[in-house]
Design an enzyme around this catalytic site. Structure first.
Site, PDB file in Angstrom:
ATOM      1  N   ASP B 434     -14.225  21.787   9.928  1.00 18.54           N
ATOM      2  CA  ASP B 434     -14.332  21.154  11.221  1.00 18.54           C
ATOM      3  C   ASP B 434     -15.587  20.277  11.164  1.00 18.54           C
ATOM      4  O   ASP B 434     -16.394  20.412  10.260  1.00 18.54           O
ATOM      5  CB  ASP B 434     -14.494  22.267  12.259  1.00 18.54           C
ATOM      6  CG  ASP B 434     -14.707  21.725  13.636  1.00 18.54           C
ATOM      7  OD1 ASP B 434     -14.051  20.737  13.967  1.00 18.54           O
ATOM      8  OD2 ASP B 434     -15.523  22.287  14.369  1.00 18.54           O
ATOM      9  N   THR B 436     -17.596  18.998  14.281  1.00 12.87           N
ATOM     10  CA  THR B 436     -18.589  19.298  15.306  1.00 12.87           C
ATOM     11  C   THR B 436     -18.988  20.757  15.244  1.00 12.87           C
ATOM     12  O   THR B 436     -18.145  21.639  15.280  1.00 12.87           O
ATOM     13  CB  THR B 436     -18.016  18.992  16.688  1.00 12.87           C
ATOM     14  OG1 THR B 436     -17.416  17.724  16.617  1.00 12.87           O
ATOM     15  CG2 THR B 436     -19.082  19.024  17.726  1.00 12.87           C
ATOM     16  N   GLU B 727     -21.935  18.077  28.100  1.00 12.50           N
ATOM     17  CA  GLU B 727     -22.244  18.077  29.520  1.00 12.50           C
ATOM     18  C   GLU B 727     -23.737  18.207  29.750  1.00 12.50           C
ATOM     19  O   GLU B 727     -24.331  17.462  30.518  1.00 12.50           O
ATOM     20  CB  GLU B 727     -21.534  19.245  30.206  1.00 12.50           C
ATOM     21  CG  GLU B 727     -20.106  18.965  30.526  1.00 12.50           C
ATOM     22  CD  GLU B 727     -19.547  20.000  31.473  1.00 12.50           C
ATOM     23  OE1 GLU B 727     -20.154  21.065  31.640  1.00 12.50           O
ATOM     24  OE2 GLU B 727     -18.490  19.718  32.057  1.00 12.50           O
ATOM     25  N   PHE B 769     -12.000  20.140  32.550  1.00  6.88           N
ATOM     26  CA  PHE B 769     -11.682  19.516  31.269  1.00  6.88           C
ATOM     27  C   PHE B 769     -10.625  20.337  30.541  1.00  6.88           C
ATOM     28  O   PHE B 769     -10.640  21.556  30.564  1.00  6.88           O
ATOM     29  CB  PHE B 769     -12.937  19.457  30.409  1.00  6.88           C
ATOM     30  CG  PHE B 769     -12.709  18.832  29.072  1.00  6.88           C
ATOM     31  CD1 PHE B 769     -12.752  17.447  28.941  1.00  6.88           C
ATOM     32  CD2 PHE B 769     -12.432  19.606  27.961  1.00  6.88           C
ATOM     33  CE1 PHE B 769     -12.529  16.860  27.704  1.00  6.88           C
ATOM     34  CE2 PHE B 769     -12.209  19.018  26.732  1.00  6.88           C
ATOM     35  CZ  PHE B 769     -12.255  17.657  26.611  1.00  6.88           C
ATOM     36  N   LYS B 793     -14.699  11.522  33.584  1.00  8.23           N
ATOM     37  CA  LYS B 793     -15.450  11.403  32.341  1.00  8.23           C
ATOM     38  C   LYS B 793     -14.519  11.888  31.248  1.00  8.23           C
ATOM     39  O   LYS B 793     -13.864  12.923  31.406  1.00  8.23           O
ATOM     40  CB  LYS B 793     -16.670  12.314  32.448  1.00  8.23           C
ATOM     41  CG  LYS B 793     -17.404  12.572  31.183  1.00  8.23           C
ATOM     42  CD  LYS B 793     -18.515  13.570  31.456  1.00  8.23           C
ATOM     43  CE  LYS B 793     -18.021  14.998  31.243  1.00  8.23           C
ATOM     44  NZ  LYS B 793     -19.046  16.010  31.423  1.00  8.23           N
ATOM     45  N   THR B 916     -11.033  16.817  12.188  1.00  4.16           N
ATOM     46  CA  THR B 916     -11.817  16.776  13.411  1.00  4.16           C
ATOM     47  C   THR B 916     -11.000  16.188  14.540  1.00  4.16           C
ATOM     48  O   THR B 916     -10.042  15.460  14.332  1.00  4.16           O
ATOM     49  CB  THR B 916     -13.101  15.949  13.199  1.00  4.16           C
ATOM     50  OG1 THR B 916     -13.754  15.814  14.437  1.00  4.16           O
ATOM     51  CG2 THR B 916     -12.791  14.587  12.626  1.00  4.16           C
ATOM     52  N   GLY B 917     -11.411  16.538  15.714  1.00  3.74           N
ATOM     53  CA  GLY B 917     -10.758  15.990  16.878  1.00  3.74           C
ATOM     54  C   GLY B 917     -11.391  14.676  17.313  1.00  3.74           C
ATOM     55  O   GLY B 917     -10.890  13.991  18.199  1.00  3.74           O
ATOM     56  N   GLY B 997      -4.859  10.688  13.813  1.00  6.67           N
ATOM     57  CA  GLY B 997      -4.153  11.799  14.431  1.00  6.67           C
ATOM     58  C   GLY B 997      -2.670  11.572  14.601  1.00  6.67           C
ATOM     59  O   GLY B 997      -1.848  12.440  14.317  1.00  6.67           O
ATOM     60  N   ASP B1056     -10.667  25.696  16.265  1.00  8.37           N
ATOM     61  CA  ASP B1056     -10.516  25.914  14.827  1.00  8.37           C
ATOM     62  C   ASP B1056      -9.856  27.248  14.510  1.00  8.37           C
ATOM     63  O   ASP B1056      -9.609  27.557  13.351  1.00  8.37           O
ATOM     64  CB  ASP B1056     -11.891  25.884  14.148  1.00  8.37           C
ATOM     65  CG  ASP B1056     -12.649  24.620  14.478  1.00  8.37           C
ATOM     66  OD1 ASP B1056     -12.020  23.560  14.427  1.00  8.37           O
ATOM     67  OD2 ASP B1056     -13.841  24.697  14.788  1.00  8.37           O
TER      68      ASP B1056
END
Lengths: 351, 1420
Positions: B434, B436, B727, B769, B793, B916-917, B997, B1056
């Site tokens: 991953d 992050t 955030e 979110f 956001k 990764t996203g 993706g 993950d």
């Protein structure tokens, strides 16, 4: 420095693993190192040692005097007689002559040798009762003796089991011809042929006021001609279960071809130095049939040394492997030298 | 072999219990509440909860019986069922069954080989060991259960009409429970009352998921208004909710009041068992799920069983052993039959059966087969399984105690959650990582922003961050001081409060809060920051951009004045900026608390109800702002009590703030002040006065600041507890611009806007979110404009699509488009710099629109069954036609040591994929930063809109790669022919692939998989961006299943988890995002860099150790058992054992079991340092070099050879002598013991005192045992009597001679092989092993040499490590000669040496002295 840090860290952080050599896998270790010196020295040292031992062993084995007389052919008529079980009580004698070319000095041991007799058969090996032979009153029905445990009428056999039942029962006497006509019997010892521990600890007669009463209520094994308490009527200390012949037989042999110690020379009179050269005759009372299993019977007279009998194998094995190891050492040394040369070759040509 | 059975049984049990439960609950519901189900067409699997009070009593009796109470039992056994159940479990192991079968077989008299009791011994020993282990494990669980069950809580008692203390185990569904602050929640409770006036309750879920931030829970709607505590007696509603399930993120149900009115229940209303109540005085709730029916318990699947690759291989070889055994037994059976039939008559030694009958040869042969199986059973190593378990435990223990894997900052070390796959770590071929939080720190730092198309680069902030980088690397302890004192003088340890440098006062002053905390109570600050997520100084201190700050501070006063007027260019930007910061501050779920009591929610006591300060305060404030010429017009409104829900008052108040600024003058003044401050280190109190802009922070900086009102004091100490680091970063950024989030309650948010003071927004709705929408929104009523405003956001790709696109002719539309385009440009730029981007947008709604939406949304919320879809639809309706405000760029810094780790892993031959996203640019950038991608790499991007295009693209790329590699090869071969030197080493052509993706979706399709894999196999690195959690796991699955490789997945977040579970080895990073990844993982580490030691060192060790140990076990068993087998040829295949049975059994169980275990735990072929420096050595594990079919068969052959020697040397020695059967067995056994132990010695790479003790101990134990046994056992072991044999032998020289020659001859080949291997064809392993013996200096040089050698090899194509043939020698000579031409002599100490291909590194440094003593080739 780092250790110190770790220690101080430990005080504040309980979860920090301690930095002991074991936990950090940093124990001082000897790393077996195959360097040229160690390898080559190990090869040469071991090889030379083996060669030395091998030569000693060969010399020692060759010093053994041994004579082996096969009497299965000589006593063919007797063995034929024994083949029919109806003749089991008929006595049969035969003679085996031989000549000693040289004197046989020292302690002489007389063995009987059997070929093809699989004493190491699993069920045969099991078929005994150590407790019974120890003189304990045991119910042999529970032992491994069956079917040689009891007679159909319930009388237990003493000793029980297939081993005891099939005991070697030829009687051998040795005669020495002092001259062509007169023969004197060579004095042979019946005692001391078995292990001391067997004779004195492992085999005990049942306790009673006399031996025959001790064996009361038991019967001889089916192949036996006489009960156990009559094995050696002359010597109380060699009778019953502690009879040397029985004890020796009960120590079952490792291989199908084997010899068992039968008698020792009593070094008296003219036999004080061993057996003198000359003509001898074995006087054999033939009881033990071997034709059923294509067996052979021999009698062996032999001296012994510290390294055992006349078997050269161990000596040869040592010599050969010693030689091989030394040779391997040379090969390795050669490889090593060759490589080393190449290395120096590179070093000699700097540019 | 046994695990599938275990698994199946487990599933079955689960299924049965689940069915039972479902059945019961559905039957109950149908009986009690037919009507509700008919009315609401829901599937009938719901549970009804009613209190055991009042009129429900009867129904309660009926219903409650069906629900479990709160007692938990996680133990497997009870005192009574332990033995049967444990035996039952253990006999599910195939090996145990096999040995049980042997025991049973031995009870059959016809085939009996040993005494019946003896065969049971090994089995009993193994069963006992495992049973004791299981028992101890279970007992500790039992103790824990008991402790938990006996915890106390307050339950409402009907009898006493009050809450009384009860044990947790006595809590039932339907009970009312009252919990105070800091109490642990005993069961799943629906919240009915909270002392919090807003009906909120905060819970800490750290024990559940490890997340340290507080979660809010809400009282069920309808109960919120109650002022007094709820009275259980009067509770007359019934609760209906789902049947117990394990979905932690979902809870659906409703409360039905007595008047049939329904109120929806959601996760927000549920208090979870095991969590702790925080910040709330007391709560009351009703239990809905208890004990084993709680989600947490249902999720607890117990430890996972994994089988390592090595073990699977070993199992195959066990099967080979079975085959071998059968073959040997067949030989025995045939041999016995033939032997028997050669005798026509019954012989005296062929003892008949106990009943006197003799067996015909064929039948006897058949019996013999089984007898031989019993006799030779040891061939299947029962001890192997036990030993593997023990060795693995030892290995895990050592891994867990590795100090290098300890992370001091988090005080966490590695956790091995799966105990039996440590050796898999040594065979990893693919790593899926991953990004992050795994490669990066997941410490989000605000870097840049773009508002209304204008970029603000925050250069000062960047400088600050650089200083952290330095500080980080220098010393962690310094950071506390450094964050206060500014970067420019890190060495100057002046107390930070006063050292201010740099031209901007704002910047310096923003440091103050942090420094103040550090200075005043540094200790407490440090300690609390440890359990406060996302609040390290690096994240909290943001230095605002000067330009933007100026703009913002100028406009905040007059923005709303202009709102009503026609929009002008400048004001539009102003509006944007204001809205942008408001959105940053509001659009989140951050909880505000005070730092000194981190768990105490900050209730602005004076302010909570009065959002606008009292007149006096405002006056005071304005007075202090004396530099600015404020229009001190009298404040017309003194409605302090006016709450946010009366917006009219706000409008009227607006007039107060129509202030004008004389900014230029003031700016100058502040600068002046600042400079003076720079030179004279003044008192903070002084500083505060001339710098009104920053009064808040300055005030906080010192306790002596007189100006600091209580409000300001508390403000400065605000702590933000955010759910995600992004955030927090945004809120901190907004705060830096004086747009401070002050407090948050469920229905209002207070923001302190620079000079505007506190402004309270009425919070109408939050759309949280989620990963599908990739955005969140808050809906507030703007206090100034009184309009409903939606702030959104989210990810830029999503937001950009949701923007309002009107007709292009409108001027404002043009403007919008321009902003959009420019923002997009900035976003791309951010992404290129590896920043995480977020877009901020807003939407203004009319009240009518809002009410309409609210209605539909409410409908969606109350539905139980397809709530998710409805909600999504509803949010889609709201989050559309947005106006783009701007974008932010947040930096996520790389973790310490990531590039090095990746490089090392890559050198170790491991392919690394990044999944990764994040968006492509960010991902690629991070990949470059962490050296996953190299600048020389040719990067192919796979991005296509359709499947066919994707195929086409992949084919093109493949061709391209092929062409390039071919060209490169040609080129390099040409090069080598001309300059065959490493200096011209043509770098291998390397391609990397970046997959988008959407394309990933196509690629995962069945038909494209193979071409995709072919493509990826040619690429050095693969980066997949915008991947969903599911795609991540599918990629892992694809690679794992199709390429048949060992995979490792590493990640830190919930997204993950599926990937971690899918991979062969899952590694969780205990980072900032909770514990889900750790929970799902096999190994949990705290830093990515630990991976290199874990794999390269521990993985390598564990693998080689276990592999060698397993091989050794096979060798040992085969070598020993074959002695028995050879003997069969000399005893008529009658199954005789020449060894005493006890010795035979103990030989494996006691005499030779400990050394291999020690060998398996402690053997160290190469030291950790070398392994870390030469990651190339890892390759041996990947290719299973230590344990492959050839090595297995060679080992078996060696075992056969050794057993032959061990048998036949004594055989020929004693042949024809009067030796008895057990006296023959004794030297055999003794020699075998020596051979087996010395064999281990030859194979051992290291010998510590433990090894020596164990070796000597084993030999001593053998002799002591044999001697005692021989001396005492007259009849104890009837058939095979070892009496006095050993005693006899120890005095016999021949015995020793036999043992010595046997041992020598048996071990000679292996020893010779090892010697020659070192001399002639040293493997990299051996060469590396040699490096260990060098002095550090020599070692460094040797390693350097080695690496050069590697490079040289690359240019030449792969060549074996050692070439012996003459031509090869010549070649290397030539090469070395040429080589020396191109390498300057100064660079290498031995310029003339060839690249060490066939020369030991040591040789290069030591001149030869003596052929024998010098360390030549043999040293290797």
């Amino acid at each position: 420095m780092k250790n110190k840090d770790n220690q101080s860290a430990q005080e504040s952080n309980p979860r920090c693993p301690d930095s002991s050599a074991f936990k950090q896998q940093k124990l001082p270790a000897w790393k077996p190192k195959l360097t040229a010196s160690t390898v080559l020295s190990s090869f040469f040292v071991i090889g030379l040692f083996c060669l030395l031992v091998g030569i000693c062993l060969i010399l020692s084995a060759r010093s053994v005097n041994e004579i082996q007389i096969d009497y299965s052919d000589v006593c063919l008529n007797c063995s034929k007689l024994r083949e029919s079980s109806s003749n089991w009580d008929k006595e049969c004698n035969c003679f085996a002559h031989f000549t000693l070319q040289e004197n046989m000095p020292g302690d002489i041991f007389m063995y009987y040798r059997l070929q093809n007799f699989y004493q190491n058969h699993r069920r045969y090996v099991l078929s005994r009762s150590d407790a019974q032979l120890l003189g304990q009153d045991v119910n042999i029905q529970n032992s491994y003796c069956a079917p040689f445990a009891t007679y159909p009428n319930g009388t237990p056999m003493a000793p029980c089991g297939a081993i005891a039942n099939s005991m070697f029962n030829d009687t051998v006497q040795l005669f020495y011809y002092v001259n062509s006509s007169t023969a004197i019997q060579v004095p042979l010892l019946k005692n001391g042929n078995s292990w001391w521990s067997d004779k004195n600890v492992k085999f005990r007669n049942p306790t009673s006021y006399n031996l025959s009463s001790a064996f009361a209520g038991t019967a001889r094994p089916p192949y036996w001609q006489k009960p156990a308490y009559l094995l050696d009527e002359k010597d109380e200390r060699n009778n019953g279960y502690i009879n040397d012949d029985l004890i020796v037989w009960m120590r079952v042999s490792a291989f199908a071809t084997f010899r068992n110690l039968y008698r020792r020379l009593s070094r008296t009179n003219q036999f004080a130095d061993g057996l003198p050269a000359g003509n001898y005759t074995f006087h054999i009372t033939y009881n033990f049939p071997v034709t059923k299993f294509q067996g052979k019977k021999q009698l062996v007279l032999s001296t012994i040394t510290w390294s055992g009998g006349s078997n050269l194998f161990l000596g040869i094995a040592y010599t050969v492997s010693g030689a091989v190891i030394v040779l391997a050492g040379f090969v390795i040394a050669a490889i090593h030298l060759k490589r080393r040369k190449k290395k120096t070759y590179f070093q000699r040509h700097p540019k | 072999m046994a695990d599938p059975i275990r698994w199946a049984r487990y599933r079955w049990r689960r299924l049965v219990s689940a069915e039972g439960r479902d059945g019961s609950s559905s039957s109950s519901s149908s009986s009690s509440c037919d009507k509700c189900y008919n009315s609401s067409n829901m599937p009938g699997r719901h549970r009804i909860v009613i209190p055991c009070l009042g009129h429900f009593k009867e129904e309660y009796e009926k219903v409650s019986k069906l629900y479990m109470n709160n007692r938990i039992r996680t133990t497997k056994y009870t005192l009574f069922n332990f033995i049967p159940r444990n035996l039952f479990e253990q006999f599910h192991r195939a090996a145990n069954l096999y040995f049980l079968f042997l025991v049973v077989l031995n009870w059959v008299p016809l085939v009996e080989a040993f005494q019946k009791e003896i065969t049971m011994l090994p089995l009993v020993a193994v069963l006992t060991i495992i049973a004791v282990k299981d028992g101890l494990e279970d007992y500790s669980k039992y103790k824990l259960d008991k402790q938990i069950n006996n915890l106390l809580t307050k339950v409402y008692s009907r009898k006493e009409k009050k809450y009384i203390e009860q044990c947790w185990k006595n809590v039932n569904v339907g009970d009312f429970i009252r919990l105070s602050c800091n109490e642990i929640i005993p069961a799943y409770i629906v919240l009915l009352y909270s002392t919090d006036p807003d009906g909120i309750c905060h819970i800490e879920t750290a024990s559940l998921d490890g997340e340290t931030n507080l979660k809010q829970r809400q009282v069920v709607r309808g109960y919120m208004e109650q002022i007094s505590e709820i009275d259980p007696e009067k509770f007359s509603s019934r609760i209906e909710c789902e049947s117990p399930n394990n979905d932690l993120s979902r809870f659906r149900g409703f409360v039905e009041h007595s008047n049939k009115e329904r109120v929806g229940l959601s996760r927000e209303n549920l208090l979870l068992r095991g969590c702790t109540i925080r910040n709330t005085e007391a709560v009351v709730g009703i239990v809905v799920y208890a004990g084993h029916e709680t989600k947490a318990m249902l999720n607890n699947n117990g430890p996972r069983y994994k089988r390592s690759k090595l073990e699977k291989r070993a199992n195959i070889d066990v099967l080979w052993c079975v085959l071998l055994l059968i073959l040997m037994c067949l030989i025995g059976a045939l041999g016995h039959g033939i032997w028997l039939s050669s005798y026509s008559d019954l012989t005296p030694f062929n003892t008949p059966e106990p009943d006197g009958k003799s067996t015909p040869p064929v039948l006897a042969g058949f019996y013999m087969f089984w007898t031989m199986i019993i006799l030779l059973q040891v061939l299947i190593p029962i001890s192997l399984y036990v030993s593997i378990e023990v060795v693995k435990l030892g290995q895990i223990y050592l891994i867990q105690n590795d100090i290098d894997l300890y992370h001091e900052k988090t005080d966490s070390t590695i956790q091995c959650r799966t105990l039996n796959i440590a050796e898999d770590l040594g065979q990893i071929q693919y790593i899926f990582s991953d990004k992050t939080g795994t490669l990066t720190e997941n410490k989000m730092v605000f870097r840049r922003c773009s508002i209304a198309g204008q970029e603000y680069c925050h250069e000062e902030n960047a400088k600050r961050l650089d200083s952290y980088q330095e500080a980080d690397s220098e010393d962690e302890d310094l950071t506390g001081a450094l964050c206060g004192s500014l970067s420019h003088m890190p060495k100057q340890k002046v107390h930070s409060c006063r050292t201010v440098s740099g031209p901007l006062n704002s910047k310096s002053l923003n440091q103050l809060p942090g420094s103040a905390l550090g200075g005043e109570d540094g200790v407490s600050n440090v300690s609390h920051s440890r359990h406060m997520a996302f609040s390290s100084p690096i994240e909290t201190d943001v230095v605002p951009d000067a330009k933007l700050l100026e703009k913002f501070s100028q406009i905040s006063y007059n923005v709303y004045a202009q709102l009503e007027e026609t929009e002008r260019e400048s004001s539009l930007e102003s509006v944007y900026i204001t809205d942008f910061f408001l959105a940053l501050a509001i659009c989140n779920t951050v909880v505000v608390s005070a730092p000194n009591q981190p768990r105490q929610k900050l209730r602005l006591s004076s302010l909570g109800r009065t959002p606008i300060k009292s007149l006096e305060e405002i006056k005071q404030m304005f007075q202090r702002l004396s530099v600015r010429r404020l229009s001190t017009s009298p404040v017309p409104s003194t409605k302090e009590s006016s709450s946010s829900d009366s917006p009219s008052t706000f409008v009227s108040k607006l007039s107060i703030f129509r202030v004008k600024l004389a900014s230029p003058a003031m700016e100058a003044g502040t600068h002046m002040a600042n400079e003076t401050q720079d030179t004279e280190i003044s008192q903070c109190a002084k500083v505060s006065l001339p710098e009104p802009l920053d009064r808040v922070d300055t005030a906080a900086g010192s306790e002596h600041c007189d100006a600091g009102s209580s409000l300001q004091q508390s403000m400065s100490k605000l702590c933000y507890e955010a759910e995600s680091p992004d955030e927090a970063a945004l809120v901190h950024a907004a705060r830096a611009y004086k747009c401070t989030l002050q407090s948050r309650t469920p229905d209002q948010v207070t923001v302190d806007l620079a000079a505007l003071g506190s402004v309270t927004f009425q919070l109408l709705h939050i759309l949280p979110f989620d990963s599908v929408r990739k955005r969140m929104s808050v809906i507030v009523r703007h206090p100034l404009s009184n309009k409903v405003v939606v702030y959104t956001k989210g990810a830029d790709s999503v937001i950009m699509d949701l923007l309002w696109t009107g007709p292009a002719d409108d001027k404002s539309e043009m403007e919008q488009k321009k902003i959009k385009a420019r923002t997009q440009k900035h976003l791309d730029d951010y992404a290129r710099r590896g920043l995480r981007t977020l877009c901020i947008a807003k939407k203004v709604m009319s009240d009518a629109e809002y009410t309409e939406w609210l209605k539909s949304h409410f409908l969606a919320e109350t539905s139980i069954d397809n709530k998710e879809e409805l909600l999504l639809e509803s949010t889609m309706k709201l989050e559309s036609k947005l106006t783009l405000l701007g974008a932010t760029g947040i930096e996520d810094r790389l973790q310490d040591g990531v590039p090095d780790t990746i490089e090392a892993l890559r050198k170790a031959g491991i392919k690394i994929w990044m999944l990764t996203g994040d968006k492509q640019e960010t991902a690629v950038n991070i990949a470059y930063a962490c050296r996953l991608l190299e600048p020389d790499d040719k990067i192919f991007t796979l991005k296509s809109q359709s499947k066919d295009a994707c195929v086409l693209l992949m084919n093109t790329i493949l061709e391209d790669i092929q062409k390039s590699t071919y060209a490169k090869k040609n080129h390099s071969s040409k090069l080598t022919s001309v300059f065959p030197a490493p200096s011209t080493q043509a770098p291998e052509f390397s391609a990397s692939l970046v997959v988008d993706g959407k394309t990933l979706e196509y690629v995962l399709l069945e038909s494209l998989q193979s071409i995709f894999l072919e493509l990826t196999e040619r690429c050095r690195a693969v980066v997949c961006c915008r991947a969903t959690p599911l795609q991540k796991s599918e990629v892992v699955k694809l690679v794992r299943n199709r390429l048949k490789v060992m995979t490792l997945a590493i990640g830190d977040g919930a997204n993950d988890v599926s990937m971690i579970q899918m991979a062969d080895t899952g590694v969780g990073l205990s980072g900032q995002e909770g514990m889900q990844a750790v929970m799902a993982s096999d190994f949990a580490v705290s830093q990515f860099k630990h991976l290199s030691k874990l794999l390269l060192v521990h993985g390598h060790w564990c693998y080689t150790r276990l592999a060698n140990m397993i091989l050794y076990f096979f060798y040992k068993n085969v070598a020993y058992v074959n002695l028995l087998f050879w003997y069969q040829f000399f005893c008529g295949f009658s199954g005789t054992s020449m060894t005493d049975y006890w010795v035979l059994i103990f030989f494996n169980l006691l005499f030779t079991s400990v050394p291999p275990i020690i060998y398996g735990i402690l053997d160290k072929d190469i030291s950790a340092e070398i392994l870390m420096q030469l990651p190339e050595l890892y390759v041996t594990g990947q290719t299973s070099e230590a344990y492959s079919p050839p090595t297995f068969w060679i080992t078996l052959l060696d075992a056969f050879y050794q057993s032959l020697v061990c048998f036949f040397v004594p055989y020929f020695t004693y042949h024809g002598s009067d030796i008895d059967i057990f006296s023959f067995g004794n030297p055999l056994n003794t020699a075998a013991l020596f051979i087996i132990l010395l064999h281990l010695l030859i194979e051992s790479k290291t010998l510590t005192w433990i090894h020596i003790i164990v070796m000597i101990g084993s030999i001593l134990f053998y002799f002591v045992f044999a001697l005692t046994f021989g001396a005492t056992c007259k009849t104890c072991n009837p058939p095979s009597n070892p009496y006095w044999i050993m005693e006899k032998h120890v005095t016999d020289p021949v015995f020793y001679l036999v043992c010595i020659i046997t041992t020598c001859v048996a071990l000679l080949p292996r020893y010779l092989f090892r010697v020659l291997q070192g001399a002639l064809f040293p493997s990299p392993m051996l060469r590396a092993k040699h490096l260990d013996r060098l002095t550090p200096k020599e070692q460094r040089e040797a390693i350097k040499k080695w690496k050069e050698d590697r490079i040289g090899k690359c240019s030449m194509g792969f060549q074996d490590t050692c070439t012996c043939s003459k031509s090869a020698e010549d070649a290397s000579v030539r090469e070395s000669a040429d080589h020396s031409l191109y390498i300057p002599a100064a660079k290498t100490p031995f310029p003339t040496c060839p690249p060490g291909r066939h020369v030991s590194p040591r040789m290069l440094h030591k001149p030869v002295q003596d052929p024998l003593t010098s360390v030549g080739l043999l040293t290797l």
